[in-house]
Write an enzyme that holds these catalytic residues in place. Structure first.
Site, PDB file in Angstrom:
ATOM      1  N   CYS A 314       0.833  -1.204   0.000  1.00  0.00           N
ATOM      2  CA  CYS A 314       0.000   0.000   0.000  1.00  0.00           C
ATOM      3  C   CYS A 314       0.867   1.254   0.000  1.00  0.00           C
ATOM      4  O   CYS A 314       1.834   1.348   0.755  1.00  0.00           O
ATOM      5  CB  CYS A 314      -0.914   0.000   1.223  1.00  0.00           C
ATOM      6  SG  CYS A 314      -2.093   1.373   1.229  1.00  0.00           S
ATOM      7  N   ARG A 410     -12.938   1.241  -4.342  1.00  0.00           N
ATOM      8  CA  ARG A 410     -12.485   1.210  -2.949  1.00  0.00           C
ATOM      9  C   ARG A 410     -11.772   2.501  -2.571  1.00  0.00           C
ATOM     10  O   ARG A 410     -11.752   2.909  -1.416  1.00  0.00           O
ATOM     11  CB  ARG A 410     -11.544   0.014  -2.754  1.00  0.00           C
ATOM     12  CG  ARG A 410     -11.061  -0.163  -1.328  1.00  0.00           C
ATOM     13  CD  ARG A 410     -10.170  -1.405  -1.209  1.00  0.00           C
ATOM     14  NE  ARG A 410      -9.936  -1.723   0.190  1.00  0.00           N
ATOM     15  CZ  ARG A 410      -8.946  -1.227   0.922  1.00  0.00           C
ATOM     16  NH1 ARG A 410      -8.082  -0.398   0.361  1.00  0.00           N
ATOM     17  NH2 ARG A 410      -8.804  -1.559   2.195  1.00  0.00           N
TER      18      ARG A 410
END
Length: 495
Positions: A314, A410
């Protein structure tokens, strides 16, 4: 005389100094050991109404959680959240596949019709294939095709298939299925549900393989007696249809999947889901602050997923300059959630058993893992060799590759003309089966709790909230000293 109160800091004091700490930044001071490690109780809750025997949850990522991972994690006493980066009906079928059995694996053997002319490659590496009247799981089983007996010429499978042996019930657990094979003297048996659906096949090789792993513990079962399986949805209008299909498929809980959960989109979805399906636990997130958590709890969530930018793949903190160190985030959110009976899922930043101990001891009820489980036999994808090592692909749901398939919702980027990645695509080494390494990891967590003087997860939380548990911040040198150092070479084996 030394003041015992100066021996470390209670968590509220440590985490109120304006620093954003990761798991590696902090260390717990040992407590008093008055019990064996095997006596430590790691049972917990995933959400308000879903108990688990171990505090492990597989992340809803398309390179981590599908049917095989869901079945394996539930058989170990944990759970998996099936990803939503696919069509709703496919995601629902994954949930049904995991819940249709009590065995700790999904072999995904192929189905053929009697008129099929499969080549060896059509067996996809499996020793057997199931032959049914129409070549699907819903039609009558008529035989078994053996890959080693496949004709080199294009011949119908009906010419060489074996008669179907007696079927085992899909409701059999592992020990029952193993006993069935032994009692019947079979090398393999189809698994068939009570309504006649052909589910899978179990072989003597499967039994031998699973018996080589640590003994299976208490499985995660729902009120229906089936495996606990959760699944994720987004926050768009189309996700209401996805939610309906997942509930109909038997999902025990639903994870509203967003990198930043404190949004009008998620709050509206939570209220809709709780109104339409009050019997299904709803897990909201992701959050890292008390303010975010407060909004989601007020909206009605039954669990909170904590973490923003802490995962190995991430890049949210780098790209968007928002997030929080995971140790700080877990403690802060848990300090609020505990007063509302909302379990906290520490999502991201887990790379070893010590991180699990820290996450749980800082107030989390479970840890959600991506990279820790990626590369396992149960993770989706195929193995390949890279620089002489066996690896599997692992990608962030914020990577451009995943966004192309639909995960951009998302990150609230599905309506944007320009898409910016918040994750990367990588590869992780082969880890073997989760049925092997998760039990060893849980044993290490038990030993960590023993060192803290906590005989259970609840005991660890009691020590935390009573300020009995003490912590300190580690300097860079202390972190180096706490790891392997000073060796010319070494071989590291965890178990």
């Amino acid at each position: 005389m030394a003041d015992l109160a100066d021996d470390g800091f209670p968590a509220p004091r440590l985490f109120s100094q304006g620093f954003s700490y990761t798991y590696d930044d902090v260390i717990f001071l040992p407590g008093y050991i008055g019990f064996p490690a095997d006596a430590v109780d790691l049972s917990t809750r995933l959400s308000r109404r879903i108990p688990l025997a171990i505090p492990c949850v597989a992340s809803p990522m398309d390179t981590v959680s599908e049917a095989a991972m869901a079945a394996a994690m539930a058989s170990l006493g944990g759970a998996a959240a099936v990803h939503c980066n696919t069509e709703p009906h496919i995601q629902a079928s994954i949930v049904r596949a995991a819940k249709s059995r009590r065995l700790p694996f999904v072999s995904s053997v192929p189905f053929f019709s009697p008129a099929s002319t499969p080549s060896l490659s059509d067996f996809a590496g499996h020793d057997y294939a199931l032959v049914t009247e129409r070549g699907d799981s819903l039609s009558k089983l008529v035989g078994i095709a053996v890959a080693a007996e496949t004709s080199s010429r294009a011949a119908p499978v009906s010419e060489y298939m074996r008669p179907a042996p007696r079927s085992a019930s899909s409701s059999f657990d592992f020990e029952q299925a193993a006993s069935f094979l032994a009692d019947e003297g079979l090398d393999y048996a189809p698994l068939v549900s009570d309504d006649g659906e052909v589910i899978d096949v179990i072989t003597a090789k499967d039994v031998e393989r699973i018996r080589s792993y640590p003994k299976l513990g208490k499985p995660s079962l729902g009120a229906d007696g089936k495996f606990v399986v959760t699944a994720s949805i987004g926050t768009r209008e189309d996700d209401k249809r996805r939610l309906e299909q997942l509930v109909n498929a038997g999902a025990n809980a639903v994870v509203v999947d967003s990198s930043q959960g404190n949004s009008i989109y998620q709050l509206d979805m939570i209220k809709y889901a709780k109104k339409m399906y009050p019997e299904v636990d709803l897990i909201g997130g992701n959050v890292v602050t008390i303010t975010q958590a407060q909004n989601l709890v007020t909206a009605g969530v039954d669990g909170l997923r904590v973490g923003m930018g802490s995962g190995s793949i991430c890049t949210t903190q780098e790209v968007c300059a928002v997030g929080r160190g995971q140790a700080t985030a877990v403690f802060k959110v848990a300090s609020y959630a505990k007063d509302h009976d909302v379990p906290v899922i520490a999502d991201g930043g887990i790379s070893n058993s010590g991180h699990i101990v820290k996450a749980l001891s800082l107030g989390a009820s479970t840890v959600m893992m991506g990279s820790f489980l990626a590369g396992s036999h149960e993770a989706p994808g195929t193995y390949e060799y890279k620089d002489g090592r066996l690896v599997k692909k692992y990608r962030g749901m914020g990577s451009l590759e995943a966004m192309i398939k639909g995960s951009d919702a998302r990150y609230l980027g599905d309506t944007l003309k320009l898409k910016v990645a918040q994750g990367v695509v990588g590869a992780v080494a082969d880890k073997g089966s989760v049925l092997r390494f998760i039990p060893y990891t849980m044993q290490a967590v038990k030993q960590g709790f023993q060192d803290l003087g906590a005989s259970s997860l609840q005991s660890a939380h009691d020590l935390l909230w009573s300020d009995t548990l003490r912590l300190e911040v580690r300097t860079g040198a202390a972190q180096v000293e706490g790891g392997i150092h000073g060796l010319v070479s070494y071989e590291k084996k965890a178990f």
